[in-house]
Design a protein around this motif. Structure first.
Motif, PDB file in Angstrom:
ATOM      1  N   MET A   1       0.841  -1.194   0.000  1.00  0.00           N
ATOM      2  CA  MET A   1       0.000   0.000   0.000  1.00  0.00           C
ATOM      3  C   MET A   1       0.877   1.246   0.000  1.00  0.00           C
ATOM      4  SD  MET A   1      -3.207  -0.829  -0.003  1.00  0.00           S
ATOM      5  CE  MET A   1      -4.030   0.620   0.682  1.00  0.00           C
ATOM      6  N   PRO A   2       0.495   2.269  -0.785  1.00  0.00           N
ATOM      7  CA  PRO A   2       1.290   3.505  -0.784  1.00  0.00           C
ATOM      8  C   PRO A   2       1.186   4.208   0.567  1.00  0.00           C
ATOM      9  CG  PRO A   2      -0.754   3.803  -2.019  1.00  0.00           C
ATOM     10  CD  PRO A   2      -0.658   2.331  -1.703  1.00  0.00           C
ATOM     11  N   HIS A   3       2.233   4.957   0.887  1.00  0.00           N
ATOM     12  CA  HIS A   3       2.215   5.727   2.134  1.00  0.00           C
ATOM     13  C   HIS A   3       1.164   6.835   2.046  1.00  0.00           C
ATOM     14  CE1 HIS A   3       5.776   3.661   3.447  1.00  0.00           C
ATOM     15  NE2 HIS A   3       6.505   4.120   2.445  1.00  0.00           N
ATOM     16  N   PRO A   4       0.524   7.176   3.162  1.00  0.00           N
ATOM     17  CA  PRO A   4      -0.459   8.271   3.158  1.00  0.00           C
ATOM     18  C   PRO A   4       0.188   9.584   2.716  1.00  0.00           C
ATOM     19  CG  PRO A   4      -0.579   7.015   5.198  1.00  0.00           C
ATOM     20  CD  PRO A   4       0.643   6.538   4.485  1.00  0.00           C
ATOM     21  N   GLN A   5      -0.546  10.332   1.922  1.00  0.00           N
ATOM     22  CA  GLN A   5      -0.008  11.602   1.426  1.00  0.00           C
ATOM     23  C   GLN A   5       0.333  12.550   2.564  1.00  0.00           C
ATOM     24  OE1 GLN A   5      -2.197  14.899  -0.870  1.00  0.00           O
ATOM     25  NE2 GLN A   5      -1.455  13.551  -2.501  1.00  0.00           N
ATOM     26  N   SER A   6      -0.409  12.461   3.658  1.00  0.00           N
ATOM     27  CA  SER A   6      -0.134  13.338   4.800  1.00  0.00           C
ATOM     28  C   SER A   6       1.262  13.110   5.353  1.00  0.00           C
ATOM     29  CB  SER A   6      -1.180  13.124   5.902  1.00  0.00           C
ATOM     30  OG  SER A   6      -1.156  11.771   6.355  1.00  0.00           O
ATOM     31  N   LYS A   7       1.732  11.864   5.315  1.00  0.00           N
ATOM     32  CA  LYS A   7       3.075  11.570   5.813  1.00  0.00           C
ATOM     33  C   LYS A   7       4.141  12.066   4.829  1.00  0.00           C
ATOM     34  CE  LYS A   7       1.976   7.724   8.879  1.00  0.00           C
ATOM     35  NZ  LYS A   7       2.311   6.333   9.296  1.00  0.00           N
ATOM     36  N   ILE A   8       3.859  11.972   3.538  1.00  0.00           N
ATOM     37  CA  ILE A   8       4.787  12.496   2.539  1.00  0.00           C
ATOM     38  C   ILE A   8       4.951  14.003   2.740  1.00  0.00           C
ATOM     39  CG2 ILE A   8       5.227  12.769   0.075  1.00  0.00           C
ATOM     40  CD1 ILE A   8       5.282   9.849   1.093  1.00  0.00           C
ATOM     41  N   HIS A   9       3.851  14.689   2.989  1.00  0.00           N
ATOM     42  CA  HIS A   9       3.925  16.138   3.211  1.00  0.00           C
ATOM     43  C   HIS A   9       4.631  16.447   4.530  1.00  0.00           C
ATOM     44  CE1 HIS A   9       2.755  20.272   2.328  1.00  0.00           C
ATOM     45  NE2 HIS A   9       2.568  20.408   3.627  1.00  0.00           N
ATOM     46  N   ARG A 244       6.135  11.372  -3.866  1.00  0.00           N
ATOM     47  CA  ARG A 244       6.007  10.077  -3.198  1.00  0.00           C
ATOM     48  C   ARG A 244       7.107   9.066  -3.545  1.00  0.00           C
ATOM     49  NH1 ARG A 244       1.568   7.873  -0.953  1.00  0.00           N
ATOM     50  NH2 ARG A 244       0.168   9.359  -1.961  1.00  0.00           N
ATOM     51  N   PRO A 245       7.588   8.978  -4.798  1.00  0.00           N
ATOM     52  CA  PRO A 245       8.476   7.867  -5.194  1.00  0.00           C
ATOM     53  C   PRO A 245       9.687   7.605  -4.306  1.00  0.00           C
ATOM     54  CG  PRO A 245       7.719   8.999  -7.150  1.00  0.00           C
ATOM     55  CD  PRO A 245       7.229   9.796  -5.977  1.00  0.00           C
ATOM     56  N   PRO A 246      10.407   8.616  -3.781  1.00  0.00           N
ATOM     57  CA  PRO A 246      11.568   8.280  -2.948  1.00  0.00           C
ATOM     58  C   PRO A 246      11.218   7.429  -1.740  1.00  0.00           C
ATOM     59  CG  PRO A 246      11.614  10.602  -3.550  1.00  0.00           C
ATOM     60  CD  PRO A 246      10.285  10.066  -3.973  1.00  0.00           C
ATOM     61  N   TYR A 247      10.001   7.588  -1.226  1.00  0.00           N
ATOM     62  CA  TYR A 247       9.643   6.928   0.024  1.00  0.00           C
ATOM     63  C   TYR A 247       9.080   5.533  -0.196  1.00  0.00           C
ATOM     64  CZ  TYR A 247      10.259  11.752   1.225  1.00  0.00           C
ATOM     65  OH  TYR A 247      10.793  13.013   1.346  1.00  0.00           O
ATOM     66  N   ASP A 248       8.884   5.155  -1.476  1.00  0.00           N
ATOM     67  CA  ASP A 248       8.372   3.818  -1.764  1.00  0.00           C
ATOM     68  C   ASP A 248       9.349   2.735  -1.311  1.00  0.00           C
ATOM     69  OD1 ASP A 248       6.087   4.862  -2.860  1.00  0.00           O
ATOM     70  OD2 ASP A 248       6.741   4.672  -4.945  1.00  0.00           O
ATOM     71  N   VAL A 249      10.635   3.086  -1.224  1.00  0.00           N
ATOM     72  CA  VAL A 249      11.638   2.106  -0.819  1.00  0.00           C
ATOM     73  C   VAL A 249      11.582   1.818   0.680  1.00  0.00           C
ATOM     74  CG1 VAL A 249      13.501   3.755  -0.349  1.00  0.00           C
ATOM     75  CG2 VAL A 249      14.060   1.469  -1.205  1.00  0.00           C
ATOM     76  N   LEU A 250      10.906   2.690   1.441  1.00  0.00           N
ATOM     77  CA  LEU A 250      10.816   2.533   2.887  1.00  0.00           C
ATOM     78  C   LEU A 250       9.540   1.802   3.270  1.00  0.00           C
ATOM     79  CD1 LEU A 250      11.876   6.124   4.081  1.00  0.00           C
ATOM     80  CD2 LEU A 250      13.333   4.111   3.751  1.00  0.00           C
ATOM     81  N   SER A 251       9.637   0.946   4.270  1.00  0.00           N
ATOM     82  CA  SER A 251       8.441   0.327   4.827  1.00  0.00           C
ATOM     83  C   SER A 251       7.670   1.363   5.640  1.00  0.00           C
ATOM     84  CB  SER A 251       8.825  -0.841   5.730  1.00  0.00           C
ATOM     85  OG  SER A 251       9.482  -0.361   6.905  1.00  0.00           O
ATOM     86  N   ALA A 252       6.451   1.012   6.028  1.00  0.00           N
ATOM     87  CA  ALA A 252       5.660   1.924   6.859  1.00  0.00           C
ATOM     88  C   ALA A 252       6.390   2.217   8.167  1.00  0.00           C
ATOM     89  CB  ALA A 252       4.292   1.321   7.131  1.00  0.00           C
ATOM     90  N   GLY A 253       7.018   1.191   8.736  1.00  0.00           N
ATOM     91  CA  GLY A 253       7.767   1.398   9.976  1.00  0.00           C
ATOM     92  C   GLY A 253       8.978   2.276   9.771  1.00  0.00           C
TER      93      GLY A 253
END
Length: 269
Positions: A1-9, A244-253
């Motif tokens: 699942m993609p990370h929530p946009q709120s966390k990206i911001h 968003r793409p840079p953070y796709d490599v990171l897990s939710a944790g």
């Protein structure tokens, strides 16, 4: 699942003060010591250096939002004083020193090293297509020092988002001048009061506002219409989506750890 946009911001909000340490007094003094005439010479030398000996027109296109002729007052003049390679080294050294001074004892903590590692893993993972400044920064060596590495990763993530922001602005027909007007109105001030354009000839600012008014984005008094406010919110949301793409490599944790670590650094900043 993609990370929530709120966390990206949220990551953007937290990396911004780290990355923009490069525009503070310490790095500026490093550039002045090289022979730069003023703050803006150092700004353009340091930020444009990853593009190499690009002419002013290219730097203007990549930076997107400077007034006509503003870049040309510095590029290529600065390359008669220093080289892009030296400017990159000066910028990194001065920025890391300024960041280290600002966060104090935290600079030597394992927390900073861990946050730097997480941020770097994200920062070097995104596609470079359409991201000229990000691509230039990606070509540079990642610093070994944790504080310098943290600054470098924050700068990569900032410029990746910035490149995406320019893509969204262009897609919506918003030029550099118009983007400043939208920012001014978002901050609750009139366009002519905004520091990034208040030095321009009044007629030029009026022309920019008139273009937005003709599109129904600004009302007769010079404030947002509902359509203008909606467009501003859409631009920000789409910018976050392209970031968003840079953070796709990171897990939710991992992303939560990055945010928590950045928040502790931001508190000291």
């Amino acid at each position: 699942m993609p990370h929530p946009q709120s966390k990206i911001h949220r990551v953007f909000e937290l990396i911004e003060p780290i990355a923009t340490t490069t525009f503070s007094q310490g790095p500026t003094e490093e550039f002045l010591a090289l022979g730069m005439r003023n703050y803006w010479d150092g700004y353009f030398a340091g930020r444009a250096a990853p593009l190499g000996l690009a002419p002013a027109e290219v730097v203007d296109a990549v930076f997107y939002n400077f007034a006509d002729g503003e870049v040309a007052r510095h590029i290529p003049w600065v390359w008669g004083i220093t080289t892009p390679q030296e400017a990159i080294a000066v910028r990194e050294r001065g920025s890391a020193a300024a960041l280290r001074q600002r966060i104090g004892n935290l600079a030597n903590s394992p927390r900073v090293a861990h946050v730097a590692d997480l941020a770097t893993r994200a920062a070097v993972s995104a596609p470079i297509e359409g991201r000229a400044l990000y691509a230039g920064l990606r070509a540079l060596a990642v610093p070994r020092d944790p504080v310098a590495r943290l600054w470098h990763a924050a700068t990569l993530l900032r410029e990746h988002r910035g490149d995406g922001h320019n893509i969204i602005l262009a897609a919506h027909g918003i030029g550099g001048g118009e983007s400043h007007v939208l920012m001014a109105l978002t901050m609750g001030m009139r366009a002519e009061e905004f520091g990034r354009i208040n030095h321009l000839p009044p007629a030029r600012v009026v022309a920019v506002v008139d273009r937005l008014r003709a599109r129904g984005l600004v009302d007769a008094e010079g404030w947002f219409t509902d359509a203008g406010r909606d467009l501003r919110e859409k631009i920000e949301s789409q910018t976050d989506e392209l970031a968003r793409p840079p953070y796709d490599v990171l897990s939710a944790g991992d992303l939560d750890e990055l945010i928590t670590g950045l928040e502790s650094i931001a508190a000291s900043l």
